[in-house]
Write a protein that holds these residues in place. Structure first.
Motif, short mmCIF file in Angstrom:
data_model
loop_
_atom_site.label_atom_id
_atom_site.label_comp_id
_atom_site.label_asym_id
_atom_site.label_seq_id
_atom_site.Cartn_x
_atom_site.Cartn_y
_atom_site.Cartn_z
N UNK A 258 -12.42 3.54 5.89
CA UNK A 258 -12.69 4.78 5.15
C UNK A 258 -11.56 5.79 5.40
N UNK A 259 -10.98 5.77 6.58
CA UNK A 259 -9.80 6.60 6.83
C UNK A 259 -8.62 6.05 6.03
N UNK A 260 -8.51 4.71 5.95
CA UNK A 260 -7.48 4.07 5.12
C UNK A 260 -7.56 4.57 3.69
N UNK A 261 -8.76 4.49 3.14
CA UNK A 261 -9.04 4.90 1.77
C UNK A 261 -8.67 6.38 1.57
N UNK A 262 -9.01 7.18 2.55
CA UNK A 262 -8.74 8.63 2.45
C UNK A 262 -7.25 8.91 2.52
N UNK A 263 -6.54 8.18 3.37
CA UNK A 263 -5.09 8.35 3.48
C UNK A 263 -4.41 7.97 2.16
N UNK A 264 -4.85 6.84 1.59
CA UNK A 264 -4.25 6.39 0.33
C UNK A 264 -4.42 7.47 -0.74
N UNK A 265 -5.62 8.06 -0.78
CA UNK A 265 -5.88 9.11 -1.77
C UNK A 265 -4.96 10.30 -1.57
N UNK A 266 -4.86 10.76 -0.34
CA UNK A 266 -3.99 11.92 -0.06
C UNK A 266 -2.54 11.61 -0.39
#
Lengths: 354, 354
Positions: A258-266
């Motif tokens: 979920x942190x991976x996903x959030x980083x990709x979005x940012x």
């Protein structure tokens, strides 16, 4: 509306000073439990004093590792609000893990109520100091007391919480990583995409070995070709190469972090090109040699973003961004933690206030 | 000499009729426990009334599957002697599993005393009927109450036992096997050679799917090429092809089965050539087509020898030895069970009398 029966602890523990906290050791006064029985479904959601579980010695979880878990945090903002980061993503992932492990699906409302009502009851346990938070560990175990290798009919969903200190009390510090070439954490077709005990059990030996050699974590290679990068320790991993971001794709043996996903979005918000694809260790060491490997970091709930300063493998060793925190790594960390602690706006509706 | 403190159960359970026994469900009155603490080593070996373990909700075993186990049996011979089959092999394997899972080594004397003293105390639970036995489940769990992904400093070694009925009350019956092409049980570099929960957790979904389609077990393919046969269900597997015996080699992801080892010895005693090597499913289906696949069977503690009558894979299906028990399969079963129950001589010193 989930009707949760609450039994309060008669004696409350003394809350430890945030500066003394060790990750995952200081459990609070209460825990949430719900039972599942085949035919009956989920029942008896309750908050009870934290204490030992009574587990039959023949329970599946003790022999066949029928167990899944999640990890997320509650953050205290400057105005005292307690808030969660993307909790519904954790619940959705728990249900994906459940499918792989033949555990029952849990309704989002019940799973979430277990988290939110426990955190509300334990709100005084959410620490105040910079970088601290309340770590939340929902988990599900199969408890049938029978040694046949079958999925369980009796299951428990449990939530426990504990205050955790700042992951980097001295500020973000780069870690040294060892590329593991013997042990494998997971393989396509196995349980690598699920958050389940067996993946972590498989990782213990390499982690111990790396630590003894002075490394913080291992970089996991895929189990098929022993060549493509999968994760780092218990985190996802990203690289900045020649201005572009590379991260292993979700190929079936990599956790959908979920942190991976959030980083990709940012990163995409900021105009970076993010390639989710196979990355071999040769490509990585070559990029380091060519001077195009600009930054590297792990992503996960505990550390949020963890800069990698050195990568080693039998006979090879490379330093990344001069063993300093890269600029983009720092920006990601500052922005994600800014959103989590409510210091920055939340453009993607990731925050759930309690 | 291990000094075991014994606390007897005040009320004894009624012993179930052997005809009603379901595998692994009827635990006896007592269990053996020994504790391990880093720095102190193993301590407090004891036999106590069978009952729930008190496990901290943050214990490693519930989150990171730090757990290993063994399975063996106690047999009652015609003259009433109770005997074990190769128990030291189980203990040696447990210590190999322990190494992979970062659990402590257990001294042979202590591990064996836990088994023999418990079985002696529970000797009336060893059933008398043809084909019945007392199943013994030694296991080891990491119990540190801390959520960091590290190996445990506190560990328990526990032995539980339960009477089990004849695996084939109607006589040996061939089973139908489905070749699993999606899920993978284990991969080289992972934990496949260890007897640990994660391998079994990974196997549950395929097992459930096979059962729903009318198959008893799945045939596992390797995780790298998805092509070479590894195990069948939770058993090792052997094939008689053109008079020769083929069985997958111990390549790192296949369990070093004690029944497998015993079968290989007997087969060699009888003059058979046994090839331990890679066997692809194509080779197997080809042999079936050519008429050279003469027999197939699984080997394991629970069933001893389990004849395979049918093999299916997407779009393909073959019958083996006319869906009857092969002659050699029957001979292996008769000889192994003959040694185990003391009806035949024990040329290799496999038996330990209590």
């Amino acid at each position: 509306m989930v009707d949760i029966k609450i039994t309060r602890a008669s004696v409350l523990k003394e809350k430890p000073a945030s500066s003394t906290l060790v990750f995952g050791k200081s459990m609070t006064d209460h825990m949430f439990i719900a039972d599942y029985d085949e035919g009956q479904g989920w029942h008896d959601p309750r908050i009870v004093p934290y204490g030992p579980l009574q587990i039959d010695p023949a329970a599946k979880v003790l022999h066949y590792a029928e167990e899944i878990f999640e990890g997320l945090k509650a953050y205290r903002t400057a105005d005292g609000t307690i808030q969660l980061f993307r909790p519904l993503d954790n619940i959705a992932r728990m249900n994906k893990s459940a499918e792989r492990l033949c555990l029952p699906q849990i309704p989002e409302e019940l799973a979430l109520a277990g988290i939110t009502e426990l955190v509300k009851l334990e709100r005084d346990w959410v620490p105040h100091e910079e970088g601290t938070s309340l770590y939340i560990r929902p988990f599900m175990i199969g408890t049938d007391p029978a040694l046949g290798v079958h999925s369980s009919h009796h299951v428990q969903y449990i939530v426990i919480v504990c205050p955790v200190g700042a992951y980097y009390p001295e500020g973000l510090a780069p870690v040294k990583i060892y590329v593991e070439s013997e042990d494998v954490r997971a393989v396509k077709g196995g349980t690598g995409m699920a958050k389940t005990g067996g993946n972590y059990a498989a990782s213990l030996r390499a982690g111990d070995r790396a630590e003894k050699q002075g490394y913080s974590q291992v970089l996991w290679l895929d189990g098929v070709h022993r060549k493509y990068i999968e994760e780092v320790g218990a985190m996802n991993v990203m690289f900045k190469v020649n201005g572009k971001i590379l991260t292993p794709d979700l190929n079936g043996s990599v956790l959908d972090g979920i942190t991976r996903r959030s980083c990709i979005q940012l990163l995409k918000d900021w105009g970076y090109e993010v390639e989710e694809r196979r990355i071999s260790y040769e490509e990585l060491f070559q990029a380091a040699e060519d001077g195009t490997l600009e930054e590297a970091w792990g992503t996960g709930t505990a550390a949020v973003v963890s800069p990698i300063g050195e990568l080693a493998m039998e006979g090879k060793k490379v330093t990344i961004s001069g063993n300093q925190i890269g600029e983009l790594t720092q920006k990601l960390y500052d922005n994600l933690t800014g959103i989590q602690w409510g210091r920055l706006a939340d453009p993607h509706n990731w925050i759930m206030k309690l």
